[in-house]
Design a protein around this motif. Structure first.
Motif, PDB file in Angstrom:
ATOM      1  N   ARG A 181       1.160 -10.966  -7.037  1.00 43.46           N
ATOM      2  CA  ARG A 181      -0.083 -10.316  -7.448  1.00 43.46           C
ATOM      3  C   ARG A 181      -1.017 -11.330  -8.101  1.00 43.46           C
ATOM      4  N   ARG A 227      -6.437  -2.727  -1.012  1.00 38.15           N
ATOM      5  CA  ARG A 227      -5.293  -2.342  -1.846  1.00 38.15           C
ATOM      6  C   ARG A 227      -3.979  -2.340  -1.066  1.00 38.15           C
ATOM      7  N   ASN A 228      -2.950  -2.903  -1.681  1.00 35.21           N
ATOM      8  CA  ASN A 228      -1.593  -2.969  -1.137  1.00 35.21           C
ATOM      9  C   ASN A 228      -1.496  -3.730   0.187  1.00 35.21           C
ATOM     10  N   THR A 229      -2.408  -4.673   0.407  1.00 29.25           N
ATOM     11  CA  THR A 229      -2.346  -5.532   1.588  1.00 29.25           C
ATOM     12  C   THR A 229      -2.676  -6.960   1.174  1.00 29.25           C
ATOM     13  N   GLN A 230      -2.625  -7.851   2.142  1.00 26.73           N
ATOM     14  CA  GLN A 230      -3.025  -9.236   1.915  1.00 26.73           C
ATOM     15  C   GLN A 230      -4.409  -9.494   2.496  1.00 26.73           C
ATOM     16  N   TYR A 259      -2.555 -13.655  -5.403  1.00 23.43           N
ATOM     17  CA  TYR A 259      -3.649 -13.040  -4.658  1.00 23.43           C
ATOM     18  C   TYR A 259      -4.882 -12.858  -5.534  1.00 23.43           C
ATOM     19  N   GLU A 282      11.301  -8.562  -6.259  1.00 27.45           N
ATOM     20  CA  GLU A 282      10.726  -8.217  -4.964  1.00 27.45           C
ATOM     21  C   GLU A 282      11.444  -7.036  -4.332  1.00 27.45           C
ATOM     22  N   GLY A 318      10.019  -4.204  -5.861  1.00 26.73           N
ATOM     23  CA  GLY A 318       8.568  -4.141  -5.712  1.00 26.73           C
ATOM     24  C   GLY A 318       7.792  -4.462  -6.967  1.00 26.73           C
TER      25      GLY A 318
END
Length: 187
Positions: A40, A121-124, A43, A31, A34
């Motif tokens: 990933r 993208r790149n969010t929740q 999600y 983490e 990254g």
């Protein structure tokens, strides 16, 4: 003019859903750099659940989509056939009327084709978009998908908690029996 007159407007509604994982707040080295693949995967699993047939069936039943005019006419059995109007053509075999389950599954298929689940993208965040010719149905469905997802997520958690509770109760009963046997053996 005729083409424009026959066009049917399609309304689109989008709901935004925040998906959070409730894991422990321990930070791993992946983490820090990254590279957390478990997040990933989590999600991606949630996106697939949102896009699942089971969730779509649940919303179709909740909102009575099968009886909605947009889907009732598409799944209707009355099809036009030229063979019935031209006497020298051999008649096609009469097809059996679809069962209620087959009609329902057809409606679910049409419903899912109008539904789009798109992760940001790149969010929740996830966008839930539904398209319909009914301006009131589109937002109702987009919101209902999000609510059904939340309900199913809570139900799954409750089921896991109940299973864990029953397992612990069984283990506690077994340990109590062992304790009584050990106390009896000591006397």
């Amino acid at each position: 003019v005729v083409v424009v007159y026959r066009l049917v407007p399609v309304y689109s509604a989008t709901a935004t859903l925040l998906i959070e994982s409730d894991e422990a707040n321990v930070v791993s080295i992946e983490e820090v750099y990254g590279i957390d693949s478990s997040q990933r995967e989590y999600y991606q699993t949630q996106f697939e659940i949102l896009n699942s047939r089971k969730l779509a069936e649940r919303v179709v039943q909740q909102l009575g989509i099968a009886d909605h005019r947009e889907y009732a006419r598409k799944s209707g059995g009355g099809r036009f056939s030229w063979r019935s109007y031209i006497p020298f053509l051999p008649q096609a075999k009469q097809q059996e009327a679809p069962t209620d389950e087959q009609r329902f599954q057809g409606v679910v298929g049409q419903f899912r084709s109008a539904l789009t689940i798109q992760p940001v993208r790149n969010t929740q965040l996830v966008y839930i978009t539904f398209e319909s010719i009914d301006p009131e149905l589109a937002p109702r469905v987009a919101n209902a998908i999000g609510e059904a997802y939340i309900e199913s997520h809570l139900e799954a958690r409750l089921e896991l908690t109940q299973k864990a509770s029953s397992w612990l109760t069984e283990r506690l009963g077994g340990m109590r029996d062992q304790l009584e046997q050990a106390e009896t053996a000591l006397r």
